[in-house]
Scaffold this motif. Sequence first.
Motif, PDB file in Angstrom:
ATOM      1  N   UNK A 105       0.805  -1.226   0.000  1.00  0.00           N
ATOM      2  CA  UNK A 105       0.000   0.000   0.000  1.00  0.00           C
ATOM      3  C   UNK A 105       0.836   1.273   0.000  1.00  0.00           C
ATOM      4  N   UNK A 106       2.099   1.169   0.409  1.00  0.00           N
ATOM      5  CA  UNK A 106       2.963   2.346   0.478  1.00  0.00           C
ATOM      6  C   UNK A 106       4.134   2.250  -0.505  1.00  0.00           C
ATOM      7  N   UNK A 107       4.031   1.369  -1.491  1.00  0.00           N
ATOM      8  CA  UNK A 107       5.046   1.210  -2.552  1.00  0.00           C
ATOM      9  C   UNK A 107       6.428   0.906  -1.993  1.00  0.00           C
ATOM     10  N   UNK A 108       6.472   0.039  -0.979  1.00  0.00           N
ATOM     11  CA  UNK A 108       7.745  -0.385  -0.388  1.00  0.00           C
ATOM     12  C   UNK A 108       7.949  -1.857  -0.734  1.00  0.00           C
ATOM     13  N   UNK A 109       9.055  -2.212  -1.390  1.00  0.00           N
ATOM     14  CA  UNK A 109       9.299  -3.622  -1.713  1.00  0.00           C
ATOM     15  C   UNK A 109       9.388  -4.475  -0.448  1.00  0.00           C
ATOM     16  N   UNK A 110       8.950  -5.722  -0.572  1.00  0.00           N
ATOM     17  CA  UNK A 110       8.926  -6.635   0.570  1.00  0.00           C
ATOM     18  C   UNK A 110       9.549  -7.969   0.178  1.00  0.00           C
ATOM     19  N   UNK A 111      10.384  -8.501   1.054  1.00  0.00           N
ATOM     20  CA  UNK A 111      10.951  -9.838   0.886  1.00  0.00           C
ATOM     21  C   UNK A 111      10.442 -10.723   2.007  1.00  0.00           C
ATOM     22  N   UNK A 112      10.281 -12.010   1.696  1.00  0.00           N
ATOM     23  CA  UNK A 112       9.838 -12.983   2.685  1.00  0.00           C
ATOM     24  C   UNK A 112      10.757 -14.203   2.644  1.00  0.00           C
ATOM     25  N   UNK A 113      11.958 -14.082   3.195  1.00  0.00           N
ATOM     26  CA  UNK A 113      12.882 -15.224   3.158  1.00  0.00           C
ATOM     27  C   UNK A 113      12.430 -16.343   4.088  1.00  0.00           C
ATOM     28  N   UNK A 114      12.809 -17.566   3.736  1.00  0.00           N
ATOM     29  CA  UNK A 114      12.503 -18.704   4.611  1.00  0.00           C
ATOM     30  C   UNK A 114      13.318 -18.614   5.895  1.00  0.00           C
ATOM     31  N   UNK A 115      14.575 -18.227   5.757  1.00  0.00           N
ATOM     32  CA  UNK A 115      15.451 -18.046   6.909  1.00  0.00           C
ATOM     33  C   UNK A 115      16.304 -16.801   6.688  1.00  0.00           C
ATOM     34  N   UNK A 116      16.748 -16.229   7.772  1.00  0.00           N
ATOM     35  CA  UNK A 116      17.673 -15.101   7.680  1.00  0.00           C
ATOM     36  C   UNK A 116      18.997 -15.587   8.245  1.00  0.00           C
ATOM     37  N   UNK A 117      19.927 -15.826   7.328  1.00  0.00           N
ATOM     38  CA  UNK A 117      21.243 -16.300   7.718  1.00  0.00           C
ATOM     39  C   UNK A 117      22.294 -15.506   6.956  1.00  0.00           C
ATOM     40  N   UNK A 118      23.552 -15.909   7.055  1.00  0.00           N
ATOM     41  CA  UNK A 118      24.614 -15.152   6.400  1.00  0.00           C
ATOM     42  C   UNK A 118      24.458 -15.137   4.879  1.00  0.00           C
ATOM     43  N   UNK A 119      23.901 -16.204   4.304  1.00  0.00           N
ATOM     44  CA  UNK A 119      23.683 -16.241   2.855  1.00  0.00           C
ATOM     45  C   UNK A 119      22.642 -15.194   2.438  1.00  0.00           C
TER      46      UNK A 119
END
Length: 70
Positions: free
Chosen positions: A53-67
Amino acid sequence: MNIVFFGTTPLALPVLEALRATGHTPSLIIAGKNTADRKKNVLPPPEKLWGKNHAVPTLQPDTIDSAFIS
């Protein structure tokens, strides 16, 4: 200033609104996973909808790690 927001409900929306109210809208949102309702409809998290709604890109990673970070 570029801000990357990492957050999930229930705190995500109040924080995103507070950031926006002070002129610090994030450049990117890292959101939680989609969920499903009883009828198996996919429901995006509220922070993802806020980003849309505010034109901000969104990511949905499965995990947040060093990769993910690199």
